[in-house]
Design a protein around this motif. Sequence first.
Motif, mmCIF file in Angstrom:
data_model
loop_
_atom_site.group_PDB
_atom_site.id
_atom_site.type_symbol
_atom_site.label_atom_id
_atom_site.label_comp_id
_atom_site.label_asym_id
_atom_site.label_seq_id
_atom_site.Cartn_x
_atom_site.Cartn_y
_atom_site.Cartn_z
ATOM 1 N N GLY A 87 0.827 -1.196 0.000
ATOM 2 C CA GLY A 87 0.000 0.000 0.000
ATOM 3 C C GLY A 87 0.861 1.245 0.000
ATOM 4 N N PRO A 88 0.221 2.424 0.007
ATOM 5 C CA PRO A 88 0.984 3.682 -0.030
ATOM 6 C C PRO A 88 1.869 3.818 1.209
ATOM 7 C CG PRO A 88 -1.310 4.083 0.543
ATOM 8 C CD PRO A 88 -1.229 2.646 0.127
ATOM 9 N N HIS A 89 3.101 4.277 1.006
ATOM 10 C CA HIS A 89 4.003 4.457 2.137
ATOM 11 C C HIS A 89 5.174 5.339 1.746
ATOM 12 C CE1 HIS A 89 5.742 0.983 -0.021
ATOM 13 N NE2 HIS A 89 6.916 1.407 0.426
ATOM 14 N N ALA A 90 5.761 5.951 2.737
ATOM 15 C CA ALA A 90 6.990 6.716 2.558
ATOM 16 C C ALA A 90 8.184 5.794 2.798
ATOM 17 C CB ALA A 90 7.026 7.889 3.524
ATOM 18 N N HIS A 91 9.356 6.215 2.348
ATOM 19 C CA HIS A 91 10.575 5.428 2.483
ATOM 20 C C HIS A 91 11.469 6.014 3.565
ATOM 21 C CE1 HIS A 91 10.442 3.014 -1.447
ATOM 22 N NE2 HIS A 91 9.306 3.711 -1.401
ATOM 23 N N GLY A 92 12.194 5.122 4.237
ATOM 24 C CA GLY A 92 13.160 5.545 5.241
ATOM 25 C C GLY A 92 14.580 5.254 4.777
ATOM 26 N N TYR A 93 15.533 6.055 5.264
ATOM 27 C CA TYR A 93 16.924 5.949 4.823
ATOM 28 C C TYR A 93 17.863 6.091 6.015
ATOM 29 C CZ TYR A 93 14.812 6.972 0.268
ATOM 30 O OH TYR A 93 14.017 6.939 -0.854
ATOM 31 N N TRP A 94 19.084 5.601 5.822
ATOM 32 C CA TRP A 94 20.174 5.943 6.709
ATOM 33 C C TRP A 94 21.458 5.941 5.906
ATOM 34 C CZ3 TRP A 94 19.745 1.434 10.798
ATOM 35 C CH2 TRP A 94 19.930 0.204 10.188
ATOM 36 N N ALA A 95 22.550 6.381 6.513
ATOM 37 C CA ALA A 95 23.793 6.571 5.766
ATOM 38 C C ALA A 95 24.764 5.427 6.017
ATOM 39 C CB ALA A 95 24.441 7.891 6.156
ATOM 40 N N GLY A 127 14.739 3.259 9.746
ATOM 41 C CA GLY A 127 14.020 4.076 8.771
ATOM 42 C C GLY A 127 12.769 4.743 9.269
ATOM 43 N N PHE A 128 12.235 4.324 10.424
ATOM 44 C CA PHE A 128 10.922 4.796 10.868
ATOM 45 C C PHE A 128 10.925 5.113 12.362
ATOM 46 C CE2 PHE A 128 10.287 2.214 7.171
ATOM 47 C CZ PHE A 128 9.283 2.835 6.456
ATOM 48 N N ALA A 129 10.221 6.181 12.729
ATOM 49 C CA ALA A 129 9.992 6.509 14.129
ATOM 50 C C ALA A 129 8.535 6.936 14.272
ATOM 51 C CB ALA A 129 10.917 7.632 14.591
ATOM 52 N N SER A 130 7.907 6.567 15.379
ATOM 53 C CA SER A 130 6.480 6.830 15.537
ATOM 54 C C SER A 130 6.142 7.126 16.988
ATOM 55 C CB SER A 130 5.659 5.631 15.036
ATOM 56 O OG SER A 130 6.130 4.434 15.636
ATOM 57 N N LEU A 131 4.989 7.727 17.190
ATOM 58 C CA LEU A 131 4.546 8.127 18.514
ATOM 59 C C LEU A 131 3.026 8.207 18.542
ATOM 60 C CD1 LEU A 131 5.241 9.346 21.366
ATOM 61 C CD2 LEU A 131 5.239 11.586 20.248
ATOM 62 N N SER A 177 4.021 9.675 12.553
ATOM 63 C CA SER A 177 5.014 8.779 11.954
ATOM 64 C C SER A 177 6.015 9.609 11.169
ATOM 65 C CB SER A 177 4.354 7.758 11.026
ATOM 66 O OG SER A 177 5.342 7.046 10.280
ATOM 67 N N ALA A 178 7.289 9.299 11.329
ATOM 68 C CA ALA A 178 8.337 9.999 10.596
ATOM 69 C C ALA A 178 9.264 8.992 9.934
ATOM 70 C CB ALA A 178 9.137 10.896 11.532
ATOM 71 N N THR A 179 9.760 9.357 8.772
ATOM 72 C CA THR A 179 10.755 8.540 8.092
ATOM 73 C C THR A 179 12.087 9.267 8.112
ATOM 74 O OG1 THR A 179 9.809 9.446 6.046
ATOM 75 C CG2 THR A 179 9.269 7.171 6.595
ATOM 76 N N THR A 180 13.148 8.518 8.335
ATOM 77 C CA THR A 180 14.460 9.119 8.492
ATOM 78 C C THR A 180 15.135 9.342 7.149
ATOM 79 O OG1 THR A 180 15.471 6.933 8.753
ATOM 80 C CG2 THR A 180 14.782 8.062 10.753
ATOM 81 N N SER A 181 15.975 10.345 7.108
ATOM 82 C CA SER A 181 16.833 10.584 5.952
ATOM 83 C C SER A 181 18.241 10.160 6.344
ATOM 84 C CB SER A 181 16.799 12.057 5.558
ATOM 85 O OG SER A 181 17.447 12.837 6.546
ATOM 86 N N ALA A 182 19.214 10.445 5.515
ATOM 87 C CA ALA A 182 20.594 10.125 5.856
ATOM 88 C C ALA A 182 21.214 11.215 6.725
ATOM 89 C CB ALA A 182 21.411 9.924 4.581
ATOM 90 N N ARG A 183 20.487 12.319 6.934
ATOM 91 C CA ARG A 183 20.994 13.401 7.784
ATOM 92 C C ARG A 183 20.638 13.129 9.241
ATOM 93 N NH1 ARG A 183 18.991 18.726 7.037
ATOM 94 N NH2 ARG A 183 17.019 17.936 6.225
ATOM 95 N N VAL A 184 21.457 13.624 10.123
ATOM 96 C CA VAL A 184 21.224 13.447 11.550
ATOM 97 C C VAL A 184 20.975 14.817 12.170
ATOM 98 C CG1 VAL A 184 22.174 12.670 13.739
ATOM 99 C CG2 VAL A 184 22.678 11.397 11.646
ATOM 100 N N GLY A 185 19.851 14.961 12.837
ATOM 101 C CA GLY A 185 19.520 16.222 13.492
ATOM 102 C C GLY A 185 18.664 15.965 14.707
ATOM 103 N N ASP A 186 18.244 17.005 15.382
ATOM 104 C CA ASP A 186 17.415 16.891 16.579
ATOM 105 C C ASP A 186 16.032 17.471 16.309
ATOM 106 O OD1 ASP A 186 16.301 16.717 19.047
ATOM 107 O OD2 ASP A 186 17.583 18.238 19.984
#
Length: 363
Positions: free
Chosen positions: A230-238, A322-326, A340-349
């Motif tokens: 089904g529809p979904h966003a993609h998650g990434y890491w470096a 790739g995914f974080a949720s609350l 719901s959030a999907t991660t990129s290859a960038r690291v931030g707060d």
Amino acid sequence: MGIPMKAAFAVATLLVATTGGTALADTTAGVDRKVVQQGLDEVVQAGVLGVQLRVTHGWEHFTARSGTAELGSNRPVPLNGRFRAGSITKTFVSTVVLQLVGEGEVDLDAPVVRYLPGLIDQRITVRHLLQHTSGLYDHNNALPFDPAGFEQIRYRHWEPEELVAISTSRPLEFQPGTKWEYSNTNYVVAGLLIEKITGRPLERVVEHRVLKPLRLNDTVLPRDDDRIHGPHAHGYWAIDGKPVDITRFNPSVFWAEGNIVSTTKDLDTFFAALAGGRLPGPAQQRELTRATAVSPGYGLGLSIQVLPCGTTAWGHDGGVPGFASLVLTTPDTKKRAVLSATTSARVGDPSPGLQKILGEIFC
């Protein structure tokens, strides 16, 4: 699940420091949607690739989003998108165990070895598992959840007993019942308990007892399916400085601790039903939300917190690669949020943006 992708979102579970109260323009039941959108945009600016949110206030609700669904694309995050909800799985598993307690099939304060002989220390009770007071070593701490390491195991099948064996090869972290410490192993054992008592796979039991009655048609507990359907966003890491799409992996490594795939709408429906007393019986509902001196902020598969502004919130967070949720709800269910959030290859707060969002909704 206790791995790094979760850390930034665990902060928001519950460090909302804002006191709320902003302009009345563009409001939904008292929530300023412009403030919420600003918070979502700040989360993305901090390094998250995409985020979706469902907010409920009283009888009204709205959805919002920011960022993109894939790197290199302008496609927005789908508002009805599926996502890996990680440790929010634990609340579903705890709910089923409490249903079995209410039916007389399980004694909450009985040793787990009564049902699963020889599996873990005989002093550990069912309550200890659900409350994270068992002392079991978290097997995830021995697995390679760094990006380069996880690449080597991302499609491997894991049996639950393998995961438990990693834990029981180490001594207990503390005497059962004397301390609170989050351990994913607790819920792998709870999943095995459900299977032993019911004689059915965990996935089918959750489907029969929770998903179908609540019509959570977009929620599944996949055992080995590495895709999100089904529809979904993609998650990434470096890895070596380059972004790698981590959306697909074999979820058996997370099983009863964190393998669920869902939507903001379905999770909102589930937590509204749970907080509203529609799943476990009254006696078990009281146990679900009962904090203790040893476990002041966690009931049985449910986080219980008082926000700095005085609002009590129940819920859970989750994180897998790739995914974080609350999910948060007030006990009366009148204020609810699912993110719901999907991660990129960038690291931030993302914490400041999250604080803005949750402060506006709950405070």
